[in-house]
Design a protein around this motif. Structure first.
Motif, mmCIF file in Angstrom:
data_model
loop_
_atom_site.group_PDB
_atom_site.id
_atom_site.type_symbol
_atom_site.label_atom_id
_atom_site.label_comp_id
_atom_site.label_asym_id
_atom_site.label_seq_id
_atom_site.Cartn_x
_atom_site.Cartn_y
_atom_site.Cartn_z
ATOM 1 N N THR A 232 0.834 -1.201 0.000
ATOM 2 C CA THR A 232 0.000 0.000 0.000
ATOM 3 C C THR A 232 0.869 1.251 0.000
ATOM 4 O O THR A 232 0.620 2.204 -0.750
ATOM 5 C CB THR A 232 -0.930 -0.010 1.219
ATOM 6 N N SER A 233 1.915 1.252 0.838
ATOM 7 C CA SER A 233 2.813 2.407 0.879
ATOM 8 C C SER A 233 3.498 2.612 -0.463
ATOM 9 O O SER A 233 3.698 3.755 -0.910
ATOM 10 C CB SER A 233 3.852 2.214 1.983
ATOM 11 N N PHE A 234 3.842 1.524 -1.121
ATOM 12 C CA PHE A 234 4.508 1.628 -2.414
ATOM 13 C C PHE A 234 3.562 2.195 -3.470
ATOM 14 O O PHE A 234 3.947 3.077 -4.257
ATOM 15 C CB PHE A 234 5.014 0.251 -2.839
ATOM 16 N N TYR A 235 2.331 1.701 -3.481
ATOM 17 C CA TYR A 235 1.362 2.212 -4.464
ATOM 18 C C TYR A 235 1.133 3.705 -4.254
ATOM 19 O O TYR A 235 1.037 4.475 -5.224
ATOM 20 C CB TYR A 235 0.027 1.474 -4.333
ATOM 21 N N MET A 236 1.060 4.133 -3.002
ATOM 22 C CA MET A 236 0.867 5.551 -2.710
ATOM 23 C C MET A 236 2.062 6.378 -3.159
ATOM 24 O O MET A 236 1.913 7.467 -3.733
ATOM 25 C CB MET A 236 0.635 5.750 -1.217
ATOM 26 N N ILE B 51 4.528 15.319 -2.254
ATOM 27 C CA ILE B 51 3.686 15.409 -1.063
ATOM 28 C C ILE B 51 4.290 14.515 0.014
ATOM 29 O O ILE B 51 4.551 13.331 -0.231
ATOM 30 C CB ILE B 51 2.246 14.968 -1.371
ATOM 31 N N PRO B 52 4.555 15.038 1.204
ATOM 32 C CA PRO B 52 5.115 14.196 2.268
ATOM 33 C C PRO B 52 4.198 13.016 2.584
ATOM 34 O O PRO B 52 3.002 13.204 2.808
ATOM 35 C CB PRO B 52 5.219 15.153 3.458
ATOM 36 N N GLN B 53 4.786 11.855 2.563
ATOM 37 C CA GLN B 53 4.058 10.631 2.906
ATOM 38 C C GLN B 53 4.691 10.032 4.156
ATOM 39 O O GLN B 53 5.878 9.694 4.171
ATOM 40 C CB GLN B 53 4.110 9.628 1.760
ATOM 41 N N LEU B 54 3.928 9.889 5.212
ATOM 42 C CA LEU B 54 4.423 9.312 6.463
ATOM 43 C C LEU B 54 3.801 7.927 6.611
ATOM 44 O O LEU B 54 2.615 7.805 6.923
ATOM 45 C CB LEU B 54 4.045 10.200 7.661
ATOM 46 N N THR B 55 4.616 6.913 6.329
ATOM 47 C CA THR B 55 4.092 5.550 6.386
ATOM 48 C C THR B 55 4.321 4.974 7.773
ATOM 49 O O THR B 55 5.365 5.181 8.390
ATOM 50 C CB THR B 55 4.750 4.665 5.310
ATOM 51 N N TYR B 56 3.321 4.254 8.264
ATOM 52 C CA TYR B 56 3.410 3.679 9.607
ATOM 53 C C TYR B 56 3.486 2.157 9.561
ATOM 54 O O TYR B 56 3.468 1.500 10.596
ATOM 55 C CB TYR B 56 2.201 4.099 10.445
ATOM 56 N N GLY B 57 3.570 1.606 8.339
ATOM 57 C CA GLY B 57 3.628 0.154 8.206
ATOM 58 C C GLY B 57 5.043 -0.344 8.000
ATOM 59 O O GLY B 57 6.002 0.204 8.540
ATOM 60 N N SER B 58 5.194 -1.390 7.209
ATOM 61 C CA SER B 58 6.492 -2.017 6.995
ATOM 62 C C SER B 58 7.326 -1.224 6.003
ATOM 63 O O SER B 58 6.818 -0.395 5.241
ATOM 64 C CB SER B 58 6.294 -3.446 6.480
ATOM 65 N N PHE B 59 8.622 -1.523 6.003
ATOM 66 C CA PHE B 59 9.514 -0.914 5.025
ATOM 67 C C PHE B 59 9.191 -1.418 3.623
ATOM 68 O O PHE B 59 8.638 -2.503 3.447
ATOM 69 C CB PHE B 59 10.964 -1.233 5.366
ATOM 70 N N SER C 202 10.694 -2.671 0.388
ATOM 71 C CA SER C 202 11.936 -3.161 -0.211
ATOM 72 C C SER C 202 12.027 -2.797 -1.683
ATOM 73 O O SER C 202 13.105 -2.768 -2.263
ATOM 74 C CB SER C 202 12.011 -4.687 -0.055
ATOM 75 N N MET C 203 10.878 -2.511 -2.327
ATOM 76 C CA MET C 203 10.913 -2.158 -3.749
ATOM 77 C C MET C 203 11.608 -0.826 -3.988
ATOM 78 O O MET C 203 12.160 -0.576 -5.046
ATOM 79 C CB MET C 203 9.482 -2.087 -4.318
ATOM 80 N N LEU C 204 11.568 0.066 -2.976
ATOM 81 C CA LEU C 204 12.210 1.369 -3.127
ATOM 82 C C LEU C 204 13.664 1.261 -2.701
ATOM 83 O O LEU C 204 14.035 1.574 -1.591
ATOM 84 C CB LEU C 204 11.478 2.418 -2.290
ATOM 85 N N ASN C 205 14.479 0.777 -3.604
ATOM 86 C CA ASN C 205 15.864 0.512 -3.255
ATOM 87 C C ASN C 205 16.806 1.613 -3.691
ATOM 88 O O ASN C 205 18.001 1.503 -3.528
ATOM 89 C CB ASN C 205 16.308 -0.827 -3.855
ATOM 90 N N GLU C 206 16.300 2.653 -4.292
ATOM 91 C CA GLU C 206 17.151 3.770 -4.689
ATOM 92 C C GLU C 206 16.811 4.970 -3.827
ATOM 93 O O GLU C 206 15.645 5.305 -3.622
ATOM 94 C CB GLU C 206 16.933 4.123 -6.171
ATOM 95 N N LYS C 207 17.819 5.649 -3.341
ATOM 96 C CA LYS C 207 17.622 6.715 -2.360
ATOM 97 C C LYS C 207 16.773 7.849 -2.923
ATOM 98 O O LYS C 207 15.998 8.472 -2.194
ATOM 99 C CB LYS C 207 18.979 7.234 -1.903
#
Length: 846
Positions: free
Chosen positions: A130-134, A143-151, A153-158
């Motif tokens: 869900t965090s990745f889709y957002m 837009i600042p996204q503050l995720t409260y779930g798991s990390f 792993s798909m976002l592997n580039e800084k």
């Protein structure tokens, strides 16, 4: 088939600035897109509500309410919120995110028409997907996204993290904490289970690498499929059972599970299906749950037994009780809420009732009375205390508020809002990255350079009850910011283990521990945690479980019978306190007394023919030397000292050489006396005292020279023998030069053999004044004793070696005394009539 309209499922509160939220309260499966017709926004099948996740929306509402009432945070600005449900579905998540960017009630992203909400940031989502889709959408708009779930792993580039903030610490810290937990309880054979997705693969790779460095082996690495990915119910049951037969029969009692909250739903069905298919009760396991996994149930699962999870360990984000939140939940009721599009569906699912004219689908026949209380719900359905996810949402809302307040204080907000009437969310990033504040519970909230929350994890222990309620007990903490060695703490006395372990620390090993006294040896072809146990070699110990090598004890210690510790060796020597030492000392003194009595008797009867025969002075010299021989053993008994070590062998050798010299002289005198009786014999001039003294002096002088050379070159000395006996330290006299010892002993043997040969040859001479037969017997005894002494001496150790030498001295000396003097004593004492010259010249000496 029932349908459900997801975008009626939202919660809204007006404000000057809006904080968006994406929660995952309902799980459903959408129709497969066929590209034959316009895709519908409706979801097929009646959606499944995870009731516990409703608290996530309430946590955001509660935080916004507190912020608006706070006099020092944004005093002139009112915050609002707009929360959508992601339905844990990619299509719905994307659409919910786009609706956040649209005018309310109109789904037209990037088009401003009418009243446009000032969206400043979005909090969400629960699962990593869900965090990745957002993030794929919000990253475009900064837009600042503050995720409260798991990390994710798909976002592997800084660069892809520029707009993303995590309300949790990096999961790498959690993996290290899990490894510390396994090490703390010495669980070296563990199972791993993870969702069948990218996050699951990342978890397996990272955790296997970390725990392998800590000597922990992986019994299995099982993938748990998402139940929503399989439509065929029969195939789903089969797959669940395949997972069950891997997890439960394994010898790994500790199983680490990683996944999103929905993974709990799948795992519970796995265990339930396995029990049904195998008709057996699930064995007790220690479940260790990683990532942001919450213990939750859906409505149709509330009848499933949760006792299998008794004693589970979890690593939630560090939380504290927020004052007022429980009261806020207690007063929650559909009749007093406005703008909450979640509560009606939640209420129907939770209390199995229905509202009149409800289009959300009913779950029961009874009508909702609105008198139902949230605190009456069991823990797996809904909790009254703030969960770790809700705590993260609460902190996220305050982080946005404090960043806005900092922005307002810098007057950047005032330069923008009067002109445009709208604040750009990308302007919040500099203030959000540098924010640091203490929340109402006293915890510090701040982000590091990677946008990750700088906090720790609680270690909780789950205690379940027969009514399917549960309690979380905080038994430890994982603090990545603490110094090494203090970052992991746990209180063993507060832990509750699964009932099948009888509250005893469970083992999770490939095989039983190798107990102290054994060493382990790796089994060929198996992981290094699997091994066989072999006893330690002789002289070595292992004092702990599972030692790879046995160690030798210090020289002054020896292994105990179990070979698990070293025992101090006892210092031993032939002591007067020992029975053996006391017996030998008593024998030595007794024989000295006997010899003294015989000497006194011979002195008293020195003028009788029996004493005068074969040289009276020679007899006295022999008796005195035997007396000294009997005294020599006293030098061998007692703690060895430098003086006694020097004297014992030399005194014994010299005394014995004098005795043997006297015996040799007696034998030679007998032969010469017989030869001198022949007319015209030239031997007559050799018979006399001068020859006797010459023999004694010369033979004794050689032994004296050997002893002097021995003492001058390599004398005996006190020595501690640490190696000859395994359990004793032998305090002994080291002979110094073994060669000199055997030369001295060999010389005595030479004198004895020479005396034996001469006496043997003279044994048939006329009996008058003839002692040759008795000397022959005495030398035979002497040689037998000392020939037996050598192998016996070499085969014994410690005080018994000394005892053998003492016994040999006493035995050989006694042989001389008995064979030579007892027949004469018999005549002197009992047959006095025979002690005359006439009788001795006409009869044999008996």
């Amino acid at each position: 088939m029932d349908t459900y309209r997801p975008f009626l499922h939202n919660s809204y509160q007006q404000g000057d600035i809006i904080i968006g939220g994406i929660t995952s309260q309902v799980y459903s499966v959408a129709d497969t897109v066929s590209f034959r017709e316009h895709p519908t926004v409706e979801l097929t099948e009646n959606p499944i509500a995870v009731l516990k996740n409703y608290q996530h929306a309430l946590a955001l509402e509660f935080a916004v309410k507190e912020i608006n009432q706070h006099p020092k945070i944004l005093p002139n600005i009112t915050l609002g919120f707009h929360i959508y449900d992601s339905f844990d579905n990619a299509r719905t998540t994307h659409e919910s995110t786009l609706r956040m960017l649209s005018t309310r009630h109109r789904f037209i992203p990037n088009y401003s028409c009418g009243i446009q909400s000032n969206l400043i940031s979005i909090i969400g989502g629960l699962s990593s997907q869900t965090s990745f889709y957002m993030s794929t959408i919000l990253g475009i708009y900064k837009i600042p996204q503050l995720t409260y779930g798991s990390f994710i792993s798909m976002l592997n580039e800084k660069r892809e993290f520029s707009s993303l903030y995590w309300m949790i610490p990096n999961e790498t810290h959690q993996y290290k904490g899990i490894a510390s937990l396994l090490q703390h309880f010495r669980w070296t054979w563990v199972g791993l289970a993870a969702l069948e997705d990218d996050n699951g693969e990342t978890f397996l790779q990272m955790l296997i690498s970390i725990i392998s460095q800590n000597s922990i082996c992986v019994a299995f690495a099982q993938r748990i499929f998402q139940s929503s990915n399989i439509i065929d119910y029969t195939s789903m049951i089969e797959k669940w059972y395949e997972v069950y037969i891997v997890l439960i029969p394994s010898k790994a009692n500790a199983i680490v599970v990683h996944g999103d909250p929905q993974c709990m739903l799948s795992l519970r069905w796995v265990l339930y299906t396995g029990e049904v298919e195998s008709s057996t009760k699930t064995l007790g396991k220690v479940w260790i749950v990683a990532a942001q996994w919450d213990f939750s149930s859906v409505t149709y699962q509330k009848g499933l037994d949760i006792q299998v999870f008794y004693g589970t360990f979890a690593f939630p984000v560090q939380t504290k009780e927020i004052l007022g939140f429980r009261y806020f939940l207690q007063n929650r009721n559909p009749s007093v809420t406005q703008g909450d599009g979640f509560i009606q569906h939640f209420w129907q699912q939770a209390f199995e009732c229905s509202f009149p004219n409800s289009d959300a689908g009913t779950t029961g026949e009874k009508m909702c009375t609105l008198e139902e209380k949230l605190e009456s719900l069991p823990g797996p359905l809904f909790e009254m205390s703030m969960t770790s996810h809700s705590y993260s949402i609460y902190n996220a809302a305050y982080a946005v508020a404090h960043a806005l307040h900092a922005m307002d204080a810098s007057r950047a907000m005032h330069r923008v809002m009067p002109n445009e009437g709208r604040l750009h969310s990308w302007q919040l990033h500099p203030f959000l990255r540098s924010i640091s504040f203490n929340n109402s519970a006293g915890d510090t909230v701040s982000f590091d350079e990677n946008g990750e929350l700088t906090t720790g994890f609680d270690i909780t222990n789950l205690v379940t009850f027969p009514n399917n309620s549960f309690a979380r007990l905080k038994v430890g903490r994982l603090n990545p910011q603490a110094p090494a060695g203090k970052d992991f703490t746990i209180k063993d006395d507060k832990i509750f283990w699964h009932r099948s372990f009888n509250q005893v620390l469970p083992l999770s090993l490939c095989n039983e521990n190798c107990l102290p006294g054994f060493r382990r040896k790796k089994k060929e072809g198996e992981p290094f945690c699997c091994y066989d146990c072999y006893p330690c070699p002789e002289g070595e110990i292992s004092s702990q479980n599972d030692m790879d090598f046995c160690i030798k004890c210090p020289e002054d210690h020896y292994p105990n019978m179990d070979q698990d510790k070293c025992v101090l060796k006892v210092v031993t020597y032939l002591s007067y306190k020992d029975i053996l030492g006391a017996s030998l000392a008593f024998s030595s003194i007794a024989l000295c007394l006997v010899t003294t009595l015989i000497l006194r008797m011979f002195v008293k009867h020195r003028n009788t023919p029996i004493v005068k025969a074969n040289n009276r002075n020679l007899t006295f010299t022999l008796l005195i030397s035997l007396l000294l021989c009997f005294l020599c053993p006293l030098l061998f008994i007692g703690q060895p000292q430098k003086m006694t070590c020097h004297l014992r062998q030399t005194a014994f050798g010299i005394a014995f050489s004098v005795a043997l010299s006297c015996v040799l002289a007696k034998t030679i005198i007998v032969v010469l006396a017989f030869m001198a009786t022949k007319p015209g014999s030239w031997v007559r001039k050799w018979v006399g005292k001068r020859l006797t003294y010459t023999i004694i002096f010369s033979c004794s002088f050689i032994q004296l020279g050997i002893s002097a050379l021995w003492l001058g070159t390599s004398p005996p000395f006190p020595h501690l023998d640490l190696h000859s006996l395994s359990e004793e330290i032998i305090m002994e006299c080291n002979e110094g030069s073994i060669l000199m010892f055997y030369i001295a002993l060999g010389y005595l043997g030479f004198l004895a053999i020479l005396s034996f040969i001469v006496a043997f040859l003279a044994r048939k001479l006329p009996d008058t004044f003839n002692e040759a037969k008795f000397i022959t017997f005495s030398m035979l005894v002497f040689c037998c004793v000392w020939l037996t002494f050598v192998p016996t001496y070499l085969s014994t150790k410690g005080k018994y070696m000394v005892a053998v030498e003492i016994f040999s001295i006493l035995a050989s000396s006694t042989g001389l005394l008995c064979c030579i003097f007892f027949p004469k004593c018999y005549i002197i004492i009992l047959r006095r009539e025979m002690n005359t010259r006439e009788r001795l010249t006409t009869r044999r000496i008996v």
